[in-house]
Structures are given as structure tokens and as C-alpha cells.
Write an enzyme that holds these catalytic residues in place. Structure first.
Site, PDB file in Angstrom:
ATOM      1  N   LYS A 244      40.023  27.226  47.607  1.00  0.00           N
ATOM      2  CA  LYS A 244      39.525  28.127  48.652  1.00  0.00           C
ATOM      3  C   LYS A 244      38.500  29.080  48.055  1.00  0.00           C
ATOM      4  CE  LYS A 244      40.424  32.170  50.545  1.00  0.00           C
ATOM      5  NZ  LYS A 244      39.055  32.488  50.987  1.00  0.00           N
TER       6      LYS A 244
ATOM      7  N   GLU B 160      43.520  36.423  37.377  1.00  0.00           N
ATOM      8  CA  GLU B 160      42.387  37.002  36.639  1.00  0.00           C
ATOM      9  C   GLU B 160      41.816  38.102  37.521  1.00  0.00           C
ATOM     10  OE1 GLU B 160      41.600  36.333  33.678  1.00  0.00           O
ATOM     11  OE2 GLU B 160      42.400  34.340  33.287  1.00  0.00           O
TER      12      GLU B 160
ATOM     13  N   CYS C   6      33.577  40.966  36.566  1.00  0.00           N
ATOM     14  CA  CYS C   6      34.888  41.540  36.264  1.00  0.00           C
ATOM     15  C   CYS C   6      34.877  42.217  34.891  1.00  0.00           C
ATOM     16  CB  CYS C   6      35.951  40.472  36.324  1.00  0.00           C
ATOM     17  SG  CYS C   6      35.513  39.028  35.378  1.00  0.00           S
TER      18      CYS C   6
ATOM     19  N   GLU D 269      37.362  50.412  39.184  1.00  0.00           N
ATOM     20  CA  GLU D 269      36.353  49.356  39.116  1.00  0.00           C
ATOM     21  C   GLU D 269      35.384  49.514  40.286  1.00  0.00           C
ATOM     22  OE1 GLU D 269      37.444  45.289  40.130  1.00  0.00           O
ATOM     23  OE2 GLU D 269      36.451  44.650  38.300  1.00  0.00           O
TER      24      GLU D 269
HETATM   25  P1  NAD Z   1      39.454  39.498  46.677  1.00  0.00           P
HETATM   26  O1  NAD Z   1      40.776  39.615  46.039  1.00  0.00           O
HETATM   27  O2  NAD Z   1      39.186  40.287  47.895  1.00  0.00           O
HETATM   28  O3  NAD Z   1      39.160  37.981  47.083  1.00  0.00           O
HETATM   29  C1  NAD Z   1      39.285  36.930  46.160  1.00  0.00           C
HETATM   30  C2  NAD Z   1      39.720  35.694  46.913  1.00  0.00           C
HETATM   31  O4  NAD Z   1      41.016  35.932  47.452  1.00  0.00           O
HETATM   32  C3  NAD Z   1      38.834  35.322  48.092  1.00  0.00           C
HETATM   33  O5  NAD Z   1      38.741  33.917  48.179  1.00  0.00           O
HETATM   34  C4  NAD Z   1      39.602  35.882  49.267  1.00  0.00           C
HETATM   35  O6  NAD Z   1      39.339  35.230  50.492  1.00  0.00           O
HETATM   36  C5  NAD Z   1      41.024  35.628  48.825  1.00  0.00           C
HETATM   37  N1  NAD Z   1      42.010  36.489  49.503  1.00  0.00           N
HETATM   38  C6  NAD Z   1      41.835  37.723  50.043  1.00  0.00           C
HETATM   39  N2  NAD Z   1      42.987  38.153  50.583  1.00  0.00           N
HETATM   40  C7  NAD Z   1      43.909  37.185  50.380  1.00  0.00           C
HETATM   41  C8  NAD Z   1      45.290  37.048  50.686  1.00  0.00           C
HETATM   42  N3  NAD Z   1      45.958  38.009  51.350  1.00  0.00           N
HETATM   43  N4  NAD Z   1      45.943  35.932  50.292  1.00  0.00           N
HETATM   44  C9  NAD Z   1      45.288  34.958  49.619  1.00  0.00           C
HETATM   45  N5  NAD Z   1      43.976  35.019  49.324  1.00  0.00           N
HETATM   46  C10 NAD Z   1      43.297  36.122  49.687  1.00  0.00           C
HETATM   47  O7  NAD Z   1      38.392  39.799  45.542  1.00  0.00           O
HETATM   48  P2  NAD Z   1      36.814  39.773  45.680  1.00  0.00           P
HETATM   49  O8  NAD Z   1      36.412  41.032  46.340  1.00  0.00           O
HETATM   50  O9  NAD Z   1      36.354  38.489  46.267  1.00  0.00           O
HETATM   51  O10 NAD Z   1      36.385  39.741  44.150  1.00  0.00           O
HETATM   52  C11 NAD Z   1      36.219  40.873  43.418  1.00  0.00           C
HETATM   53  C12 NAD Z   1      37.371  41.068  42.469  1.00  0.00           C
HETATM   54  O11 NAD Z   1      37.549  39.929  41.642  1.00  0.00           O
HETATM   55  C13 NAD Z   1      37.116  42.198  41.512  1.00  0.00           C
HETATM   56  O12 NAD Z   1      38.252  43.016  41.394  1.00  0.00           O
HETATM   57  C14 NAD Z   1      36.838  41.510  40.190  1.00  0.00           C
HETATM   58  O13 NAD Z   1      37.086  42.269  39.079  1.00  0.00           O
HETATM   59  C15 NAD Z   1      37.685  40.316  40.278  1.00  0.00           C
HETATM   60  N6  NAD Z   1      37.189  39.255  39.388  1.00  0.00           N
HETATM   61  C16 NAD Z   1      37.903  38.969  38.241  1.00  0.00           C
HETATM   62  C17 NAD Z   1      37.448  38.001  37.364  1.00  0.00           C
HETATM   63  C18 NAD Z   1      38.217  37.659  36.125  1.00  0.00           C
HETATM   64  O14 NAD Z   1      38.024  36.575  35.595  1.00  0.00           O
HETATM   65  N7  NAD Z   1      39.070  38.508  35.633  1.00  0.00           N
HETATM   66  C19 NAD Z   1      36.282  37.312  37.643  1.00  0.00           C
HETATM   67  C20 NAD Z   1      35.580  37.628  38.794  1.00  0.00           C
HETATM   68  C21 NAD Z   1      36.061  38.602  39.674  1.00  0.00           C
END
Ligand code: NAD
Length: 496
Positions: free
Chosen positions: A185, A261, A295, A396
Site C-alpha cells: 500500500k 521505520e 526521515c 520532527e
Molecule cells: P504516515 O504514517 O501518515 O503514512 C505512512 C503510510 O501509512 C501511508 O501509506 C498511509 O496511508 C498509511 N497509514 C496512515 N494511517 C494508517 C492507519 N491508521 N493504518 C494503516 N496505515 C496507515 O506517514 P507519512 O506522513 O506518509 O510519512 C512521513 C513519516 O514517515 C515521517 O514521520 C518520517 O520520518 C517517516 N519516515 C521514516 C523513514 C524511515 O526509514 N525511518 C523513511 C521515510 C519516512
């Protein structure tokens, strides 16, 4: 690279990919994909419901239990993953253009930081497919006892919008090499490259049902995956907020395994004997590449008080000269923030920095010059005189906002560096090698770079300490997360 301005993106088939077929969602909903640099809609994609997720999971389960994937030789599986990697590489320009247009990152970053590394990761894990092995155990008694490493089963891969292709491949590479099947997804903001990846996987010979792609919002699509009783593991990259939802859903469904992650507030520590030229450049790109939506962005620069003024002034100067604009133009250094919501969040943090008394040394506002008024652009921002308790030093931001802090000695540098909820990455800049290694042991983060930043290799694990997550992506450490261990005991006749 072809001149991208003359290209229009070749869109993937705008349907869900389930069991090797492109299908419409059960209830027919859609969601819009918007170009954040122009504000224009690119297309609509399906918004999957729980019923669609269930179909995808069933397809993945069938492919896992009775399809050819689990029965074929590991070498053959590796060859197919390699073909998948080659497909991705052959279509890299098309994918990079899609990526740039849905995410707002520069085309150069899409190619070098996202699509290219994604293909490399698949290629790396293709080589692992036939090297997964167990071990014979030295147990007491007349037994032959050994461990088998077996695929964990059906994997739900949930990825964010900042590196859509690369992060999908960070999940797909080890999952497929281990022999798992996957429901992927992508983020609702950047679904297009994942949809194209699904097609390329089929063309590479990955059997139907092994990789299913469902597009949709976090809720209901992601939630349905999180709660599904027949997904064995969720491999997640995203926010801590969503990670907590996944934990709850796992607890209330089938205790599915999770790797998480998450975010970071990574410090770059500059000691007075550092090579300033290299450190300034690394601090600059550490926060401003991919418009700070990384991230492991080096979002805090900690500088020894002897060097602070000169170092920070050079950084601010470099930030003021950065070229922000059309992501498709060759000379652009920074593109558009991914969404209007993200823009608002970043501007909110800039405001909080000002209100809490930090000093704006560069940027500090939205960039609305010319055509940029229609998109989500922010001026590269450097804050000086930041105190460790300020929100811009603790939370962040996920945008082009750098917080610069002073320290008086190594002990204080480490205290500030470790003084957040996060522990994803850090760097130490000094010519004193012994000191650098001693400090590296004291930093609480999953990655420490010494005299460099943002270095990645498929052979090196990536992941966080503390609230930056659980488990690792990349390297054989990631592979472990897609395997389970079975101990097999055989009683041997004691008379022989
Ligand atoms: P997010 O958690 O909002 O979304 C990530 C994914 O989760 C999306 O596909 C989203 O649709 C899905 N999602 C959202 N709510 C959900 C739920 N209730 N159940 C299941 N899936 C759900 O994060 P974002 O805003 O897309 O990304 C930014 C975040 O990701 C930042 O905090 C960043 O630091 C982190 N990030 C971490 C890494 C790493 O490798 N550590 C890499 C990239 C981004």
C-alpha cells in the site's frame, strides 16, 4: 537524461492490482493525485476498501500456500527478482518523472535518490534469495537438530510519500527474496510509482498474487491491512502516530509481526577541529535534500561554541543561495513540499521557532515568487540560537528547516544529541578518529556517520533506536525480519 520538460508522464494502469489482474475497487471510490509544484490534479486512482484489501490478502495467501513462488528453486526466485530490478532500471526515466510530478522532488533526486537506489536494492536482494540458510545446532544428547529459515508468510508493506519507489523496494526486496508474498500500500499522496512497480513485477515474471498493490487512504485501506487476521507481518515506514495504530491493531487481531521505520530529529555534531568546508556542505544537503522530507534529515546541527558563529553563518549563506523552483528544471536544487498540509505544518514550525526566540538566519517563510505561488514551496530556513527545549529542536518537522545549537564540550553535545524521543541517525565531524569512535558509541541512534552524512548502501542496515522504530531495512538484517526460525529435532539411535 531526456529533457523532462518535453515529456508528459506515462501513467500506470489506474486500477488495483490483485492476483495479477487490474481491477476496480469493490465500491468504486477514487482519490485525487495532485502535482504539488503546480497544484494541478494529475489523475484519480482507486481508493480501496476493506473488501478490496481482503481480496488482495486472499490472493497473496493463495500465492504463498499453493502458487509456484514457494515451490520454485531459490535461484529461480532470485533470477525473477533480478529481472524485476532490471525492468525498474529500464523504466527509470518514466518512473522518475512520475515520482517528481506526484511528490514535488527534483527530477534529479527522483532518479538518483529514489528510483535508481530502488532498482539497486532489488538487485542486492535478488542475490540473497539462494543464500538463506539455517544451521545445525550443537544440542546435548543423541539428536540431529537443525534450524530452518522459512518465509514469514503474507506481508503487508505500508510506505510513505517521501521516497515512494525506494522505500517500496526496501520492503519488496527482502520480502520476495525470503519467499514471502506481499500486499503493497503506497501513500495516498504518491501512489503512481507503486502502481507501475506492480505492472513491472508482472512483466518480469513475478507470478500473479505474489505482489498485489492496493491504493487508498490510511483509513480504511491501511487500517484494513493492519486489522486483517491473515496478514502475518506488516513492514511499515511512516509516522509514530500510525505506528501506534498498527500496534493496537496487531494486538487486537492476530498479533502480526511489525517492523517500524519511523521519524527522526538527527543531530550533526561539529567539533572545533572538523573539516568545515566538507561539514558545511554535508549539513546543507543533510537537511535540504529532498526538501527536508527525509526521515534521517540532519535537522539539528550542534556546533562547538568556538566554531559556532562562523560555521552557522556559512550554512545560512549557502541556504540563501539555494535555487528553489520547478522540480523538472535541471538547475533546480529544491522542489515543492509534498502537499498543502505538509506546507502548513512546516510554516507552523517556522512560526513556533520565531515565537520561542530562535533567530531566523535564512528563509523563514513560504516562497511565493512567480509560478511558485501555485505550489507548496518554502524558503530554505536556518534557525540560529536554538535551545534544546524548543519545539524546532525536539519535534520532527519533515521540511527544509534547520535548527542550529551551540555546545561547550563533548559531554554536552552528546546530552543534546540524545535529548529527543528519536534515535534514527547522527553524525560526528572531527579529525580526531579515536574521539569520533568513542562518541559514536555514546550516541543513541541506529546509524552514525563519521565525517560524512546520508551515506547508504544495501549492505548496511538502516533503522532506529527509541521512538525511531523497530527492526531494520536493508542488508541481511532486514532479511531476518521476513524469516522465521524452525528447530527440527531427530532422535538418533544411541546404540550406533
Ligand atoms: P504516515 O504514517 O501518515 O503514512 C505512512 C503510510 O501509512 C501511508 O501509506 C498511509 O496511508 C498509511 N497509514 C496512515 N494511517 C494508517 C492507519 N491508521 N493504518 C494503516 N496505515 C496507515 O506517514 P507519512 O506522513 O506518509 O510519512 C512521513 C513519516 O514517515 C515521517 O514521520 C518520517 O520520518 C517517516 N519516515 C521514516 C523513514 C524511515 O526509514 N525511518 C523513511 C521515510 C519516512
Amino acid at each position: 537524461m531526456t529533457d523532462a520538460r518535453s515529456l508528459s508522464p506515462q501513467l500506470p494502469v489506474l486500477k488495483l492490482l490483485i492476483d495479477g489482474q487490474h481491477v476496480d475497487p469493490v465500491e468504486g471510490g477514487t482519490l485525487p493525485v495532485v502535482n504539488p509544484a503546480t497544484g494541478e490534479k494529475i489523475c484519480d486512482v482507486p481508493s480501496a476498501t476493506a473488501a478490496d484489501v481482503d481480496k488482495a490478502v486472499k490472493a497473496a495467501r493463495r500465492a504463498f500456500e499453493s502458487g509456484p513462488w514457494g515451490r520454485m528453486n531459490a535461484s529461480e526466485r532470485g533470477r525473477i527478482i533480478r529481472r524485476f530490478s532490471e525492468q525498474l532500471w529500464q523504466h527509470r526515466e518514466e518512473l522518475a518523472l512520475l515520482e517528481s510530478m506526484e511528490n514535488g522532488k527534483t527530477l534529479r533526486e527522483a532518479m538518483r535518490g529514489d528510483v535508481g537506489p530502488g532498482a539497486a536494492t532489488l538487485s542486492y536482494f535478488a542475490d540473497w534469495a539462494n543464500k538463506i540458510r539455517g544451521e545445525v545446532l550443537p544440542v546435548d544428547g543423541p539428536f540431529l537438530t537443525y534450524c530452518l529459515k522459512e518465509p514469514v508468510g503474507v506481508v503487508g508493506a505500508i510506505v510513505p510519500w517521501n521516497y515512494p519507489t525506494c522505500l517500496a523496494c526496501w520492503k519488496l526486496g527482502p520480502a520476495l527474496a525470503a519467499g514471502c508474498t506481499v500486499v503493497l500500500k503506497p501513500s495516498e499522496i504518491t501512489p503512481l510509482t507503486a502502481m507501475r512497480l506492480g505492472q513491472l513485477a508482472l512483466e518480469a515474471g513475478i507470478p500473479p498474487g505474489v505482489l498485489n498493490v492496493v491504493t487508498g487512504y490510511g483509513d480504511p485501506t491501511g487500517e484494513a491491512m493492519a486489522r486483517h487476521p491473515d496478514i502475518d507481518k506488516i513492514s511499515f515506514t511512516g509516522s509514530g502516530r500510525t505506528a501506534r495504530r498498527l500496534l493496537q491493531a496487531s494486538a487486537s487481531s492476530n498479533l502480526k509481526k511489525l517492523t517500524l521505520e519511523l521519524g527522526g530529529k538527527s543531530p550533526q555534531i561539529i567539533l572545533p577541529d572538523a573539516d568545515f568546508e566538507k561539514a558545511v556542505e554535508a549539513c546543507f544537503w543533510g537537511i535540504f535534500s529532498n526538501k527536508g522530507e527525509i526521515c534521517n534529515a540532519g535537522s539539528r546541527v550542534l556546533v562547538h561554541e568556538q566554531a559556532y558563529d562562523a560555521f552557522v553563518a556559512r550554512l545560512a549563506q549557502r541556504a540563501s543561495r539555494m535555487k528553489v523552483g520547478n522540480p523538472l528544471e535541471e538547475s533546480t536544487e529544491m522542489g515543492a513540499q509534498v502537499s498543502a498540509k505538509q506546507l502548513e505544518t512546516i510554516l507552523g514550525y517556522i512560526e513556533s521557532g520565531k515565537q520561542q526566540g530562535a533567530k531566523v538566519l535564512a528563509g523563514g517563510a513560504r516562497d511565493t515568487e512567480g509560478a511558485k505561488a501555485k505550489g507548496n514551496f518554502v524558503k530554505p530556513t536556518v534557525f540560529g540560537d536554538v535551545q534544546p527545549h524548543m519545539r524546532i529542536a525536539q519535534e520532527e518537522i519533515f521540511g527544509p528547516v534547520l535548527s542550529c545549537l551551540r555546545f561547550k564540550d563533548e559531554a554536552q553535545a552528546l546530552e543534546i544529541a540524545n535529548g529527543t524521543q528519536y534515535g534514527l541517525a547522527a553524525s560526528i565531524w572531527t579529525r580526531d578518529v579515536a574521539k569520533a569512535h568513542a562518541m559514536a558509541r555514546r550516541v543513541k541512534s541506529g546509524v552514525v556517520w563519521i565525517n560524512c552524512y546520508n551515506e547508504f548502501d544495501d549492505a548496511a542496515p538502516f533503522g532506529g533506536y527509541k521512538e525511531s522504530g523497530w527492526g531494520r531495512d536493508l542488508s541481511h538484517h532486514a532479511l531476518e525480519g521476513y524469516l522465521q526460525t524452525k528447530a527440527v529435532w531427530t532422535k538418533l539411535p544411541s546404540e550406533i
